[in-house]
Design an enzyme around this catalytic site. Structure first.
Site, PDB file in Angstrom:
ATOM      1  N   LYS A  94      -7.933  40.495 -17.487  1.00  0.00           N
ATOM      2  CA  LYS A  94      -6.977  41.442 -16.831  1.00  0.00           C
ATOM      3  C   LYS A  94      -7.379  41.208 -15.220  1.00  0.00           C
ATOM      4  CE  LYS A  94      -6.956  46.372 -15.065  1.00  0.00           C
ATOM      5  NZ  LYS A  94      -7.700  46.169 -13.946  1.00  0.00           N
ATOM      6  N   ASN A  95      -8.357  41.332 -14.682  1.00  0.00           N
ATOM      7  CA  ASN A  95      -8.237  41.163 -13.058  1.00  0.00           C
ATOM      8  C   ASN A  95      -8.027  39.724 -12.754  1.00  0.00           C
ATOM      9  OD1 ASN A  95      -8.620  43.620 -13.158  1.00  0.00           O
ATOM     10  ND2 ASN A  95     -10.796  43.955 -13.043  1.00  0.00           N
TER      11      ASN A  95
ATOM     12  N   ASP B 268     -17.617  47.672 -13.914  1.00  0.00           N
ATOM     13  CA  ASP B 268     -16.797  47.823 -14.852  1.00  0.00           C
ATOM     14  C   ASP B 268     -17.463  47.951 -16.261  1.00  0.00           C
ATOM     15  OD1 ASP B 268     -13.834  47.903 -13.614  1.00  0.00           O
ATOM     16  OD2 ASP B 268     -15.229  46.225 -12.812  1.00  0.00           O
TER      17      ASP B 268
ATOM     18  N   ARG C  16      -3.378  48.003  -8.443  1.00  0.00           N
ATOM     19  CA  ARG C  16      -3.549  47.701  -7.177  1.00  0.00           C
ATOM     20  C   ARG C  16      -3.197  46.281  -6.528  1.00  0.00           C
ATOM     21  NH1 ARG C  16      -6.714  50.937  -4.384  1.00  0.00           N
ATOM     22  NH2 ARG C  16      -7.925  49.448  -3.476  1.00  0.00           N
TER      23      ARG C  16
ATOM     24  N   ASP D  73      -7.117  52.920 -10.464  1.00  0.00           N
ATOM     25  CA  ASP D  73      -7.998  54.187 -10.966  1.00  0.00           C
ATOM     26  C   ASP D  73      -8.604  54.963 -10.194  1.00  0.00           C
ATOM     27  OD1 ASP D  73      -7.282  53.400 -13.843  1.00  0.00           O
ATOM     28  OD2 ASP D  73      -9.084  51.833 -13.887  1.00  0.00           O
TER      29      ASP D  73
HETATM   30  N1  EPU Z   1     -13.348  48.652   0.032  1.00  0.00           N
HETATM   31  C1  EPU Z   1     -13.045  49.368   1.109  1.00  0.00           C
HETATM   32  N2  EPU Z   1     -12.296  48.749   1.885  1.00  0.00           N
HETATM   33  C2  EPU Z   1     -11.171  47.857   1.533  1.00  0.00           C
HETATM   34  C3  EPU Z   1     -11.210  47.400   0.006  1.00  0.00           C
HETATM   35  C4  EPU Z   1     -12.627  47.893  -0.580  1.00  0.00           C
HETATM   36  O1  EPU Z   1     -13.962  50.057   1.797  1.00  0.00           O
HETATM   37  O2  EPU Z   1     -10.152  47.601   2.041  1.00  0.00           O
HETATM   38  C5  EPU Z   1     -14.538  49.327  -0.856  1.00  0.00           C
HETATM   39  C6  EPU Z   1     -14.172  49.877  -2.121  1.00  0.00           C
HETATM   40  O3  EPU Z   1     -13.640  51.369  -1.713  1.00  0.00           O
HETATM   41  C7  EPU Z   1     -15.330  49.809  -3.098  1.00  0.00           C
HETATM   42  C8  EPU Z   1     -15.823  48.548  -2.781  1.00  0.00           C
HETATM   43  O4  EPU Z   1     -15.163  48.211  -1.538  1.00  0.00           O
HETATM   44  O5  EPU Z   1     -16.226  50.717  -2.676  1.00  0.00           O
HETATM   45  C9  EPU Z   1     -15.502  47.342  -3.667  1.00  0.00           C
HETATM   46  O6  EPU Z   1     -14.139  47.551  -4.008  1.00  0.00           O
HETATM   47  P1  EPU Z   1     -13.142  46.067  -4.294  1.00  0.00           P
HETATM   48  O7  EPU Z   1     -12.008  45.884  -3.261  1.00  0.00           O
HETATM   49  O8  EPU Z   1     -14.352  45.007  -4.637  1.00  0.00           O
HETATM   50  O9  EPU Z   1     -12.286  46.575  -5.561  1.00  0.00           O
HETATM   51  P2  EPU Z   1     -11.003  46.321  -6.056  1.00  0.00           P
HETATM   52  O10 EPU Z   1     -10.507  44.759  -5.587  1.00  0.00           O
HETATM   53  O11 EPU Z   1     -10.130  47.468  -5.740  1.00  0.00           O
HETATM   54  C10 EPU Z   1     -11.439  44.959  -8.253  1.00  0.00           C
HETATM   55  C11 EPU Z   1     -11.215  45.348  -9.542  1.00  0.00           C
HETATM   56  C12 EPU Z   1     -11.850  46.691 -10.243  1.00  0.00           C
HETATM   57  C13 EPU Z   1     -13.409  46.313 -10.014  1.00  0.00           C
HETATM   58  C14 EPU Z   1     -13.741  45.784  -8.629  1.00  0.00           C
HETATM   59  C15 EPU Z   1     -15.316  45.684  -8.403  1.00  0.00           C
HETATM   60  C16 EPU Z   1      -8.918  44.522 -10.034  1.00  0.00           C
HETATM   61  C17 EPU Z   1      -7.281  44.997 -10.077  1.00  0.00           C
HETATM   62  N3  EPU Z   1      -9.756  45.540  -9.784  1.00  0.00           N
HETATM   63  O12 EPU Z   1     -11.042  46.085  -7.325  1.00  0.00           O
HETATM   64  O13 EPU Z   1     -11.541  46.736 -11.529  1.00  0.00           O
HETATM   65  O14 EPU Z   1     -14.203  47.178 -10.496  1.00  0.00           O
HETATM   66  O15 EPU Z   1     -12.951  44.778  -8.224  1.00  0.00           O
HETATM   67  O16 EPU Z   1     -15.540  44.535  -9.049  1.00  0.00           O
HETATM   68  O17 EPU Z   1      -9.186  43.666  -9.698  1.00  0.00           O
HETATM   69  C18 EPU Z   1     -10.871  47.896 -13.370  1.00  0.00           C
HETATM   70  O18 EPU Z   1     -10.564  46.741 -13.957  1.00  0.00           O
HETATM   71  O19 EPU Z   1     -10.951  48.785 -14.043  1.00  0.00           O
HETATM   72  C19 EPU Z   1     -11.169  47.739 -12.181  1.00  0.00           C
HETATM   73  C20 EPU Z   1     -11.455  49.178 -11.467  1.00  0.00           C
END
Ligand code: EPU
Length: 442
Positions: free
Chosen positions: A29-30, A312, A99, A123
């Site tokens: 998915k991601n 996750d 996202r 989420d």
């Molecule tokens: N963060 C910041 N500022 C930013 C971006 C991120 O402070 O500009 C922080 C976040 O708040 C968090 C940390 O950095 O505390 C990590 O966030 P990340 O950016 O890695 O997460 P994401 O890209 O929003 C993706 C997956 C998530 C998965 C995370 C971590 C997708 C669509 N989502 O989220 O997956 O948990 O990476 O591996 O790829 C899910 O699939 O259910 C899901 C939540």
């Protein structure tokens, strides 16, 4: 209420003993949605093979179509032809759905010189700010303004930059890859995320003609190119889906074998479950996990960026902890508010206590802040069925496992969360012996 596309929103689950059988894991998915976004960088079509059938794919396809791209979703293949893309604004009706919009900014700047994306959703597992994305886009030459409705950006030219992320964010790393690939000159990205899905996106961009190197110290070097061509890629298996079904087998005293997800994507998942006493049978075609009654041991686990134990995987693991004798501990270090779902498990009889301290591993970014990001789980709890609402994708799957392990039926609302993130979950769970009666659709 009917869910998206008129699907049932509620499942009634009858526990039917141990879950046993084999599950074919879908593409990740991601990764799939990010590949769909990357495809709009090119003016020739791209195809993503082994794509999972998910709500998130449909949502992303809708966004791309609103920009003028043609998207065909046929079975497990998604083709994106962005030749005719001429729009720069994603409609506000996509606000809060996932996202993906923030990742479109760089590609839209490349294609049309400006972008509007509605505020991203996803989420509710923490604040999830966009500051790293915005900082990186500005460093790469974009003018970015955040308004009430979303983010506006424009750039007459994108240029390479030296960027260091404060934390190895998956999304911000992807924003940099998708933007720097077509910027003028070299970009160095330090403290980048190296999750398999991020590397997979980098490989896809390389196939499209991008010049990207990954150094061993979390550093990407990207030499910008003028244009990218469409490409085709077969997605690797979804390591979250794979882990979740393996745990569904263990938590119900059964045995699940997964196929279609390579062992190297699951190294930490397997070693974590092995430490708890799970027995694995691994060959080139699949991975099976089982644990004879009473053989699983409690454990202490903290989540961390790849190659650590991923965030996750945490909700299914907590359900498994409720079915293991002794005290287990989880420390969530990626998202500050990712344990809200345990309230429903407590309601089902799980003995789980939340703490704002860092209970296992090193102190994390949430140390001494009021977030309850550690949990102590006392097993074995005899779970009772309950009527509960799924709050997000990963908690949704954890609730299905809990309902399967419970002694009485459960009613789970909010099934659209599950369908946004898991390929044909009802079919796969049913094939393992779970009795699911869907309701709530038209
Ligand atoms: N963060 C910041 N500022 C930013 C971006 C991120 O402070 O500009 C922080 C976040 O708040 C968090 C940390 O950095 O505390 C990590 O966030 P990340 O950016 O890695 O997460 P994401 O890209 O929003 C993706 C997956 C998530 C998965 C995370 C971590 C997708 C669509 N989502 O989220 O997956 O948990 O990476 O591996 O790829 C899910 O699939 O259910 C899901 C939540």
């Amino acid at each position: 209420m009917a869910g998206p596309r008129g699907k049932p929103t509620t499942w009634r689950i009858e526990p039917a003993g141990p879950l046993r059988g084999e599950v074919a894991i879908a593409g990740s998915k991601n990764a799939v949605t990010k590949h769909m976004v990357a495809a709009i960088l090119a003016t020739s079509p791209s195809t993503v093979r082994n794509a999972p059938r998910l709500g998130d794919v449909d949502i992303t396809a809708g966004m791309l179509r609103s920009l003028g791209a043609q998207v065909a979703v046929e079975g497990h293949e998604v083709t994106v032809d962005a030749t005719g893309l001429d729009e720069s604004r994603i409609p506000v009706s996509y606000t809060g759905l996932n996202r993906v919009p923030i990742l479109m900014v760089g590609p839209l700047l490349h294609r049309v010189g400006e972008a509007f994306v509605p505020l991203v959703g996803g989420d509710r597992i923490g604040n999830r700010p966009l500051d790293y994305h915005v900082g990186a886009l500005r460093a790469l030459g974009a003018e970015v303004a955040l308004g009430d409705q979303g983010l506006e950006a424009k750039a007459s030219r994108l240029q390479g930059a030296h960027i260091r992320l404060p934390f190895p964010s998956v999304g911000a790393t992807e924003t940099v890859l998708l933007t720097a690939a077509v910027a003028e000159g070299r970009t160095t990205l330090e403290n980048a995320a190296t999750e398999p899905e991020v590397v997979e996106l980098a490989l896809f961009l390389q196939r499209m003609g991008a010049r990207i190197e990954l150094q061993p110290d979390r550093r990407f070097l990207i030499e910008g190119v003028d244009r990218l061509e469409g490409a085709t890629q077969h997605l690797g298996g979804d390591r979250i889906e794979a882990f979740s079904y393996l745990v569904a087998g263990l938590a119900t005293g059964g045995r699940v074998r997964i196929t279609g997800c390579a062992q190297d994507r699951l190294v930490t998942a397997i070693s974590t479950l092995q430490r708890m006493g799970a027995r694995f049978t691994i060959d080139d075609d699949g991975i099976a996990a089982e644990a004879p009654a009473g053989t699983l041991r409690s454990s202490a686990v903290h989540t961390s960026p790849h190659p650590g134990f991923m965030t996750d995987w945490q909700p299914p693991l907590v359900v498994l902890f409720t079915q293991v004798a002794g005290m287990s501990v989880i420390h969530e270090t990626i998202f500050e508010d990712r344990l809200g779902y345990v309230e429903a498990l407590q309601h089902m009889g799980g003995e789980i206590e939340l703490f704002d301290q860092c209970l296992v591993g090193r102190s994390c970014r949430f140390h001494e802040r009021a977030w309850q990001h550690s949990a102590l789980v006392r097993g074995i709890s005899e779970l009772r069925g309950a009527e509960i609402t799924m709050p997000d994708i990963r908690a949704a799957f954890a609730y299905v496992i809990a309902a399967a392990a419970a002694r009485s039926p459960s009613v789970l609302h909010g099934v659209h969360h599950l369908e946004r993130g898991y390929d044909r979950a009802a079919e796969k769970f049913s094939s393992l012996g779970l009795i699911i009666a869907p309701s709530g659709g038209p």
